[in-house]
Structure formats: C-alpha cells, structure tokens
Design a protein around this motif. Structure first.
Motif, PDB file in Angstrom:
ATOM      1  N   ALA A   1      23.719  -3.154 -10.971  1.00 29.52           N
ATOM      2  CA  ALA A   1      22.933  -3.563  -9.814  1.00 29.52           C
ATOM      3  C   ALA A   1      22.031  -2.412  -9.421  1.00 29.52           C
ATOM      4  N   ALA A   2      20.736  -2.680  -9.346  1.00 33.52           N
ATOM      5  CA  ALA A   2      19.787  -1.624  -9.016  1.00 33.52           C
ATOM      6  C   ALA A   2      19.421  -1.688  -7.550  1.00 33.52           C
ATOM      7  N   GLY A   3      19.597  -0.603  -6.856  1.00 37.11           N
ATOM      8  CA  GLY A   3      19.188  -0.549  -5.464  1.00 37.11           C
ATOM      9  C   GLY A   3      17.745  -0.125  -5.345  1.00 37.11           C
ATOM     10  N   PRO A   4      17.171  -0.175  -4.129  1.00 36.61           N
ATOM     11  CA  PRO A   4      15.779   0.234  -3.947  1.00 36.61           C
ATOM     12  C   PRO A   4      15.569   1.664  -4.429  1.00 36.61           C
ATOM     13  N   ASP A   5      14.471   1.866  -5.112  1.00 37.78           N
ATOM     14  CA  ASP A   5      14.125   3.202  -5.586  1.00 37.78           C
ATOM     15  C   ASP A   5      12.669   3.420  -5.217  1.00 37.78           C
ATOM     16  N   ASN A   6      12.222   4.626  -5.346  1.00 38.39           N
ATOM     17  CA  ASN A   6      10.876   4.957  -4.916  1.00 38.39           C
ATOM     18  C   ASN A   6       9.939   5.009  -6.108  1.00 38.39           C
ATOM     19  N   LEU A   7       8.966   4.095  -6.134  1.00 39.06           N
ATOM     20  CA  LEU A   7       8.008   4.057  -7.230  1.00 39.06           C
ATOM     21  C   LEU A   7       7.286   5.384  -7.338  1.00 39.06           C
ATOM     22  N   LYS A   8       6.931   5.969  -6.199  1.00 35.37           N
ATOM     23  CA  LYS A   8       6.211   7.239  -6.244  1.00 35.37           C
ATOM     24  C   LYS A   8       7.077   8.338  -6.844  1.00 35.37           C
ATOM     25  N   ARG A   9       8.401   8.291  -6.600  1.00 36.33           N
ATOM     26  CA  ARG A   9       9.273   9.296  -7.176  1.00 36.33           C
ATOM     27  C   ARG A   9       9.243   9.211  -8.691  1.00 36.33           C
TER      28      ARG A   9
ATOM     29  N   VAL B   1       0.837  -1.198   0.000  1.00 33.62           N
ATOM     30  CA  VAL B   1       0.000   0.000   0.000  1.00 33.62           C
ATOM     31  C   VAL B   1       0.876   1.253   0.000  1.00 33.62           C
ATOM     32  N   SER B   2       1.945   1.236   0.775  1.00 31.74           N
ATOM     33  CA  SER B   2       2.796   2.426   0.868  1.00 31.74           C
ATOM     34  C   SER B   2       3.511   2.718  -0.445  1.00 31.74           C
ATOM     35  N   THR B   3       3.691   1.706  -1.298  1.00 31.01           N
ATOM     36  CA  THR B   3       4.337   1.924  -2.592  1.00 31.01           C
ATOM     37  C   THR B   3       3.328   2.152  -3.712  1.00 31.01           C
ATOM     38  N   GLY B   4       2.046   2.303  -3.355  1.00 32.84           N
ATOM     39  CA  GLY B   4       1.053   2.688  -4.347  1.00 32.84           C
ATOM     40  C   GLY B   4       0.261   1.555  -4.957  1.00 32.84           C
ATOM     41  N   ALA B   5       0.318   0.357  -4.367  1.00 30.62           N
ATOM     42  CA  ALA B   5      -0.453  -0.763  -4.910  1.00 30.62           C
ATOM     43  C   ALA B   5      -1.944  -0.578  -4.646  1.00 30.62           C
ATOM     44  N   ARG B   6      -2.740  -0.954  -5.623  1.00 34.75           N
ATOM     45  CA  ARG B   6      -4.189  -0.898  -5.424  1.00 34.75           C
ATOM     46  C   ARG B   6      -4.817  -2.287  -5.484  1.00 34.75           C
ATOM     47  N   ARG B   7      -4.068  -3.272  -5.982  1.00 28.62           N
ATOM     48  CA  ARG B   7      -4.599  -4.636  -6.040  1.00 28.62           C
ATOM     49  C   ARG B   7      -3.433  -5.615  -5.982  1.00 28.62           C
ATOM     50  N   ALA B   8      -3.663  -6.753  -5.311  1.00 34.43           N
ATOM     51  CA  ALA B   8      -2.657  -7.811  -5.255  1.00 34.43           C
ATOM     52  C   ALA B   8      -3.371  -9.163  -5.230  1.00 34.43           C
ATOM     53  N   ASP B   9      -3.162  -9.968  -6.264  1.00 36.14           N
ATOM     54  CA  ASP B   9      -3.686 -11.336  -6.327  1.00 36.14           C
ATOM     55  C   ASP B   9      -2.530 -12.277  -6.001  1.00 36.14           C
ATOM     56  N   TRP B  10      -2.749 -13.245  -5.090  1.00 39.49           N
ATOM     57  CA  TRP B  10      -1.634 -14.137  -4.780  1.00 39.49           C
ATOM     58  C   TRP B  10      -2.036 -15.610  -4.823  1.00 39.49           C
ATOM     59  N   TRP B  11      -0.996 -16.407  -5.137  1.00 38.99           N
ATOM     60  CA  TRP B  11      -1.123 -17.859  -5.218  1.00 38.99           C
ATOM     61  C   TRP B  11       0.012 -18.485  -4.416  1.00 38.99           C
ATOM     62  N   GLY B  12      -0.299 -19.528  -3.640  1.00 35.59           N
ATOM     63  CA  GLY B  12       0.739 -20.253  -2.935  1.00 35.59           C
ATOM     64  C   GLY B  12       1.443 -21.218  -3.861  1.00 35.59           C
ATOM     65  N   SER B  13       2.769 -21.289  -3.726  1.00 36.09           N
ATOM     66  CA  SER B  13       3.577 -22.221  -4.513  1.00 36.09           C
ATOM     67  C   SER B  13       4.694 -22.724  -3.607  1.00 36.09           C
ATOM     68  N   LYS B  14       4.497 -23.936  -3.079  1.00 35.10           N
ATOM     69  CA  LYS B  14       5.416 -24.499  -2.085  1.00 35.10           C
ATOM     70  C   LYS B  14       5.492 -23.542  -0.892  1.00 35.10           C
ATOM     71  N   ASP B  15       6.682 -23.094  -0.526  1.00 35.69           N
ATOM     72  CA  ASP B  15       6.826 -22.197   0.625  1.00 35.69           C
ATOM     73  C   ASP B  15       6.869 -20.729   0.219  1.00 35.69           C
ATOM     74  N   ALA B  16       6.478 -20.460  -1.015  1.00 29.58           N
ATOM     75  CA  ALA B  16       6.499 -19.087  -1.518  1.00 29.58           C
ATOM     76  C   ALA B  16       5.108 -18.680  -1.991  1.00 29.58           C
ATOM     77  N   ALA B  17       4.979 -17.416  -2.287  1.00 26.80           N
ATOM     78  CA  ALA B  17       3.750 -16.889  -2.883  1.00 26.80           C
ATOM     79  C   ALA B  17       4.123 -16.083  -4.109  1.00 26.80           C
ATOM     80  N   LEU B  18       3.337 -16.261  -5.160  1.00 22.60           N
ATOM     81  CA  LEU B  18       3.429 -15.419  -6.350  1.00 22.60           C
ATOM     82  C   LEU B  18       2.359 -14.340  -6.205  1.00 22.60           C
ATOM     83  N   VAL B  19       2.757 -13.095  -6.246  1.00 21.15           N
ATOM     84  CA  VAL B  19       1.836 -11.990  -6.007  1.00 21.15           C
ATOM     85  C   VAL B  19       1.839 -11.064  -7.215  1.00 21.15           C
ATOM     86  N   LEU B  20       0.697 -10.977  -7.885  1.00 18.69           N
ATOM     87  CA  LEU B  20       0.560 -10.107  -9.053  1.00 18.69           C
ATOM     88  C   LEU B  20       0.051  -8.754  -8.555  1.00 18.69           C
ATOM     89  N   VAL B  21       0.912  -7.753  -8.604  1.00 17.17           N
ATOM     90  CA  VAL B  21       0.638  -6.456  -7.986  1.00 17.17           C
ATOM     91  C   VAL B  21       0.340  -5.411  -9.060  1.00 17.17           C
TER      92      VAL B  21
END
Length: 223
Positions: free
Chosen positions: A207-215, A135-155
């Motif tokens: 190598a890309a470091g964290p950047d701000n989507l809102k920026r 939410v803080s990075t501007g997401a309005r929807r997230a669909d997720w699926w479990g896959s073993k011990d991970a989750a695939l999240v379409l944001v």
C-alpha cells in the motif's frame, strides 16, 4: 511480455525499482506495447466512474502493468515518469513514448466524452482547491472531461514549456472539483502528491501512502 533482466520473475519493466531512477511509461514493457490509451480510458470509466461499480480503495492496479493510487476521493493513475537528471541529456525515446500516450489518451477521452476543458493553471485566483493542489504538486497542464458525476483529468507535470515533461498521470475525481457550476460548498482536505516509487510499491502489492512528487524530482536531479 518482456522479461526485465533485473528481475527474477516476469514483471513490467515500467514498474521495477530501476524505473524510479531511469524513467518509465506504463504503456510499454521494454519495447512491447502493453496498455493503449483507449484501454486506460475505457477501464477508468468502467472501474472508477460507473456508479454501479463500487471501487475498492485498496486496489493497486487499473490493468496489468498500470498502477492505481487511492488519494481520498481521488484516484491517480501514474502514466509516465522522467527523472531528468541534471547534466544528462533528455531521454528522447522516453519523451516520445510519453507524448504518444498523452495523445492517445486525449484522443480516446475526446472520442468518449467530447472536447476537453483546459483550465489556466497560471491563474493566481484559481477557484478550485483541487486545481490549486495540482499546481502545488508541479502540474503545468490539466485537460478534463466530465463522465457522469466524475471527471477524468489528464495531468502533465514539469516546468513551463519548453521544458520537457517530468511526469504524467490520469486523475479520476468528483466533477465538482473542476466544474465551478457543480462545485461543493466545501472541498475536503487533499494531498495529491505521488511518486514513481509509489507506483512501483503498489505494483508489488504494497500500500503506497502519499509521497511528494517534488521530492522524487529532486532525487532524480541528484541521481
């Protein structure tokens, strides 16, 4: 693969510097389809989820033309960027291709992992630090699926509907970040902001470091 007229070498047009201002969808290079939703889901499962495969955090591509960003225990696969420049009409073709890729990824993920879970990101009492970070990075929807011990999240990022989509990414995160039943006792610090400039940078081998989507969104408005 199409030659980008701004580049002196063969490059995917979605990952050239011009795309930061013009927008891009990774599934296309010019008018050529280069990465289907099915292939993206398949490779995410094989490379980032399979417990027998140790993903290298320095990796910068999931596939040719599909960038990969490491963010601690999370992987981010940037899929689409729409700068939505203020005062300019929405790029209908870019929006259409982005929508097609979203539908394709969702369909293939559902085929592989079942019906998605869609958390309410407008809930003021979100239990998960990961969902609050979305939410803080501007997401309005997230669909997720479990896959073993991970989750695939379409944001999907952007202002609330009916505003157009501003960006889209596929996240691969620990399952406990989205499943309350498997939640960790403590969430690690996380910064999941990203920009299309990050995607272009890793595509060029840096190598890309964290950047701000809102920026980056603000840069698009000002441009």
């Amino acid at each position: 693969m199409l030659m980008n007229h701004h580049a002196g070498a063969r490059r995917y047009s979605a990952l050239t510097p011009d795309a930061v201002l013009e927008g891009a969808v990774v599934s296309f290079s010019g008018d050529t389809l280069v990465a289907s939703g099915g292939r993206i889901i398949e490779e995410a499962d094989l490379q980032l989820v399979d417990p027998d495969v140790q993903a290298d955090p320095s990796r910068s591509r999931l596939l040719d033309g599909v960038p990969l960003l490491a963010r601690g225990d999370a992987w981010i696969i940037p899929l689409m960027w729409n700068p939505l420049t203020e005062g300019q009409p929405v790029d209908g073709e870019l929006s259409r291709r982005g929508s097609e890729l979203w539908s394709s990824i969702r369909a293939w993920a559902e085929y592989a992992h079942g019906v998605p879970i869609i958390p309410d990101l407008e809930d003021p009492d979100l239990w998960s630090a990961y969902l609050r970070e979305l939410v803080s990075t501007g997401a309005r929807r997230a669909d997720w699926w479990g896959s073993k011990d991970a989750a695939l999240v379409l944001v999907v990022y952007g202002d609330p509907i009916p505003a157009p989509v501003r960006a889209m990414a596929l996240h691969v995160v620990p399952i406990g970040w989205v499943s309350e039943r498997r939640a960790p006792k403590r969430f690690p610090p996380m910064d999941l902001a990203w920009s299309w400039a990050d995607a272009v940078e890793v595509a060029g081998g840096g190598a890309a470091g964290p950047d701000n989507l809102k920026r980056t969104q603000d840069e698009g408005r000002d441009g």
